[in-house]
Write a protein that holds these residues in place. Structure first.
Motif, PDB file in Angstrom:
ATOM      1  N   GLU A   1      17.316  -1.816   6.329  1.00 45.10           N
ATOM      2  CA  GLU A   1      15.881  -1.715   6.563  1.00 45.10           C
ATOM      3  C   GLU A   1      15.423  -0.258   6.556  1.00 45.10           C
ATOM      4  N   LEU A   2      16.213   0.605   7.193  1.00 44.74           N
ATOM      5  CA  LEU A   2      15.837   2.011   7.278  1.00 44.74           C
ATOM      6  C   LEU A   2      15.777   2.648   5.896  1.00 44.74           C
ATOM      7  N   ARG A   3      16.708   2.318   5.044  1.00 45.17           N
ATOM      8  CA  ARG A   3      16.677   2.858   3.679  1.00 45.17           C
ATOM      9  C   ARG A   3      15.431   2.371   2.931  1.00 45.17           C
ATOM     10  N   GLU A   4      15.028   1.137   3.167  1.00 46.39           N
ATOM     11  CA  GLU A   4      13.801   0.621   2.547  1.00 46.39           C
ATOM     12  C   GLU A   4      12.581   1.385   3.060  1.00 46.39           C
ATOM     13  N   MET A   5      12.591   1.756   4.332  1.00 45.08           N
ATOM     14  CA  MET A   5      11.490   2.524   4.915  1.00 45.08           C
ATOM     15  C   MET A   5      11.430   3.929   4.310  1.00 45.08           C
ATOM     16  N   ILE A   6      12.578   4.564   4.175  1.00 46.91           N
ATOM     17  CA  ILE A   6      12.635   5.905   3.588  1.00 46.91           C
ATOM     18  C   ILE A   6      12.206   5.869   2.122  1.00 46.91           C
ATOM     19  N   ASP A   7      12.629   4.829   1.409  1.00 46.21           N
ATOM     20  CA  ASP A   7      12.216   4.672   0.008  1.00 46.21           C
ATOM     21  C   ASP A   7      10.696   4.522  -0.089  1.00 46.21           C
ATOM     22  N   ALA A   8      10.106   3.753   0.845  1.00 43.35           N
ATOM     23  CA  ALA A   8       8.644   3.556   0.843  1.00 43.35           C
ATOM     24  C   ALA A   8       7.927   4.869   1.111  1.00 43.35           C
ATOM     25  N   ALA A   9       8.484   5.684   2.006  1.00 46.81           N
ATOM     26  CA  ALA A   9       7.875   6.984   2.313  1.00 46.81           C
ATOM     27  C   ALA A   9       7.879   7.882   1.085  1.00 46.81           C
ATOM     28  N   LYS A  10       8.993   7.926   0.394  1.00 53.51           N
ATOM     29  CA  LYS A  10       9.099   8.774  -0.791  1.00 53.51           C
ATOM     30  C   LYS A  10       8.220   8.253  -1.926  1.00 53.51           C
ATOM     31  N   ARG A  11       8.184   6.948  -2.081  1.00 54.56           N
ATOM     32  CA  ARG A  11       7.397   6.335  -3.159  1.00 54.56           C
ATOM     33  C   ARG A  11       5.901   6.609  -2.990  1.00 54.56           C
ATOM     34  N   ASN A  12       5.467   6.648  -1.720  1.00 54.16           N
ATOM     35  CA  ASN A  12       4.049   6.826  -1.429  1.00 54.16           C
ATOM     36  C   ASN A  12       3.698   8.249  -0.992  1.00 54.16           C
ATOM     37  N   ASN A  13       4.696   9.149  -1.027  1.00 55.59           N
ATOM     38  CA  ASN A  13       4.491  10.552  -0.675  1.00 55.59           C
ATOM     39  C   ASN A  13       3.832  10.711   0.693  1.00 55.59           C
ATOM     40  N   VAL A  14       4.405  10.013   1.691  1.00 56.42           N
ATOM     41  CA  VAL A  14       3.892  10.111   3.058  1.00 56.42           C
ATOM     42  C   VAL A  14       5.013  10.560   3.989  1.00 56.42           C
ATOM     43  N   LEU A  15       4.617  11.057   5.147  1.00 59.24           N
ATOM     44  CA  LEU A  15       5.569  11.485   6.163  1.00 59.24           C
ATOM     45  C   LEU A  15       6.060  10.276   6.944  1.00 59.24           C
ATOM     46  N   PHE A  16       7.372  10.167   7.091  1.00 62.42           N
ATOM     47  CA  PHE A  16       7.995   9.133   7.920  1.00 62.42           C
ATOM     48  C   PHE A  16       8.988   9.806   8.849  1.00 62.42           C
ATOM     49  N   MET A  17       8.848   9.572  10.153  1.00 66.53           N
ATOM     50  CA  MET A  17       9.743  10.193  11.127  1.00 66.53           C
ATOM     51  C   MET A  17      10.040   9.217  12.262  1.00 66.53           C
ATOM     52  N   GLU A  18      11.288   9.200  12.687  1.00 70.59           N
ATOM     53  CA  GLU A  18      11.683   8.393  13.839  1.00 70.59           C
ATOM     54  C   GLU A  18      11.274   9.129  15.115  1.00 70.59           C
ATOM     55  N   ALA A  19      10.635   8.402  16.019  1.00 66.55           N
ATOM     56  CA  ALA A  19      10.130   9.001  17.256  1.00 66.55           C
ATOM     57  C   ALA A  19      11.200   8.982  18.346  1.00 66.55           C
TER      58      ALA A  19
ATOM     59  N   HIS B   1       9.713  -3.237  13.183  1.00 64.25           N
ATOM     60  CA  HIS B   1       9.468  -1.838  12.807  1.00 64.25           C
ATOM     61  C   HIS B   1       9.387  -1.651  11.300  1.00 64.25           C
ATOM     62  N   ALA B   2      10.368  -2.163  10.586  1.00 61.49           N
ATOM     63  CA  ALA B   2      10.423  -1.940   9.140  1.00 61.49           C
ATOM     64  C   ALA B   2       9.200  -2.546   8.458  1.00 61.49           C
ATOM     65  N   ARG B   3       8.883  -3.781   8.791  1.00 59.32           N
ATOM     66  CA  ARG B   3       7.756  -4.469   8.168  1.00 59.32           C
ATOM     67  C   ARG B   3       6.446  -3.718   8.414  1.00 59.32           C
ATOM     68  N   HIS B   4       6.233  -3.327   9.660  1.00 59.17           N
ATOM     69  CA  HIS B   4       4.977  -2.663  10.011  1.00 59.17           C
ATOM     70  C   HIS B   4       4.893  -1.257   9.418  1.00 59.17           C
ATOM     71  N   ALA B   5       6.008  -0.534   9.466  1.00 58.87           N
ATOM     72  CA  ALA B   5       6.010   0.829   8.917  1.00 58.87           C
ATOM     73  C   ALA B   5       5.791   0.820   7.411  1.00 58.87           C
ATOM     74  N   ILE B   6       6.485  -0.057   6.708  1.00 58.79           N
ATOM     75  CA  ILE B   6       6.356  -0.118   5.247  1.00 58.79           C
ATOM     76  C   ILE B   6       4.942  -0.527   4.852  1.00 58.79           C
ATOM     77  N   LEU B   7       4.347  -1.467   5.588  1.00 60.31           N
ATOM     78  CA  LEU B   7       2.966  -1.869   5.307  1.00 60.31           C
ATOM     79  C   LEU B   7       2.025  -0.666   5.403  1.00 60.31           C
ATOM     80  N   GLY B   8       2.204   0.125   6.451  1.00 58.13           N
ATOM     81  CA  GLY B   8       1.376   1.317   6.600  1.00 58.13           C
ATOM     82  C   GLY B   8       1.593   2.306   5.477  1.00 58.13           C
ATOM     83  N   MET B   9       2.837   2.554   5.132  1.00 53.17           N
ATOM     84  CA  MET B   9       3.141   3.539   4.092  1.00 53.17           C
ATOM     85  C   MET B   9       2.665   3.099   2.727  1.00 53.17           C
TER      86      MET B   9
END
Length: 329
Positions: free
Chosen positions: A102-120, A76-84
């Motif tokens: 991993e989750l904190r890295e995902m949230i950081d990537a979302a903020k860095r790239n100004n994209v929406l990230f949400m857990e489904a 999840h983390a690898r794929h989500a961060i790649l997309g973001m």
């Protein structure tokens, strides 16, 4: 129109595609699979135009705006961060990651790239969970949250015969807590936040993951008692106990009937009859609505709620000795 690319060609993604097509402003535009044959088979079956066997090519393409990540938990983390990192918004299947790091890295990537990230995590976005939140004040001071989700895995019989399928593999960050228990943990995080203390017990399988388990979360003047299993079934409802009454929830993973039992004997049905059966639609609609409003985080399935839930599960895994390869990466 929000155009989704799908990562994963499994049962959950088929349900997602069906539900997403019920939501307004959504197009399922692309699918990724490691093999061309599987990508074509899946896309032909579900009527998806674009097919990719390179994940990098899909997230770099201009045919999608967002990615739905439904690969095994460990990816999840690898794929989500790649997309973001390529500017794509991400809706990530639960559990969002293998661990809180991993989750904190995902949230950081979302903020860095100004994209929406949400857990489904679908249940907390359903109308009947909204009804629970809106009526919670009626039961007075909350003293206990009890949640039970025990579902005998369709893959457990194969496991007992010696075939270890993905659901029971630690290298994929699987097991009872992550796959089933999260449906009990996440509502507690949404309703009450991060607890002061966690106590965990579990039955461990020889493959290295937990078959079932239970948690007690301490929140000062209230506690949460959570039970979950992939090796047995349960038929008891879940409940939020207050000093003036209790909210009884038929299924914590898919609440479709919700009633308040007051201390004086009255019963109030607060069920939202508008809730549809294809209930994954609500997570998609939340995601699309946030994008339309220019928001980058859900107020319900917020980054804080996801982190609180993951911190709880990390501590539980520490106590029961459940270690994933992803924990040392």
């Amino acid at each position: 129109m929000i155009r989704f690319g799908i990562i994963g060609t499994n049962t959950i993604t088929e349900k997602f595609v069906k539900a997403a097509r019920l939501a307004d402003g959504v197009e399922i535009a692309a699918v990724y699979s490691r093999t061309e044959a599987r990508a074509d088979e899946y896309a032909d079956k579900l009527g998806i135009e674009h097919r990719f066997t390179s994940l990098e090519e899909m997230v770099q393409s201009d045919v999608i705006d967002a990615v739905y990540v439904a690969s095994p938990n460990a990816y999840h983390a690898r794929h989500a961060i790649l997309g973001m990192e390529h500017g794509k918004h991400v809706l990530c299947e639960k559990p969002a990651a293998s661990n809180a790091r991993e989750l904190r890295e995902m949230i950081d990537a979302a903020k860095r790239n100004n994209v929406l990230f949400m857990e489904a995590l679908k249940s907390t976005l359903m109308p009947n969970f909204t009804a629970i939140r809106n009526h919670l004040h009626k039961i007075g001071r909350v003293r206990r949250f009890f949640a039970s989700y025990c579902q005998y895995s369709s893959r457990y019989d194969a496991y007992k015969q010696g075939t270890v399928m993905n659901a029971f593999k630690p290298e994929l960050s699987n097991g009872s807590l992550m796959d089933i228990g999260v449906y009990c943990v996440y509502p507690a995080a949404v309703l009450f936040g991060k607890p002061n203390a966690v106590h965990a017990e579990a039955y461990m399988l020889e493959s290295g993951v937990d078959g079932n388990g239970s948690l007690i979360l301490k929140y000062g003047d209230l506690d949460a008692v959570l039970m979950y299993s992939k090796i047995s079934n349960s038929y008891v409802p879940s409940e939020i106990q207050g000093e003036e009454g209790s909210i009884v929830i038929n299924h914590i993973s898919e609440p479709s009937q919700v009633r308040i039992h007051y201390r004086d004997g009255r019963i109030e049905d607060i069920t939202d009859a508008s809730q549809i059966e294809d209930n994954m639609m609500y997570e998609v609609q939340e995601f699309v609505s946030l994008l339309e409003q220019g928001k980058r985080e859900s107020e319900v399935n917020s980054h804080a709620s996801s982190l609180a839930a993951m911190d709880i599960m990390d501590e539980a895994r520490r106590q029961i000795g459940l270690i994933y390869p992803a924990d040392s990466n």
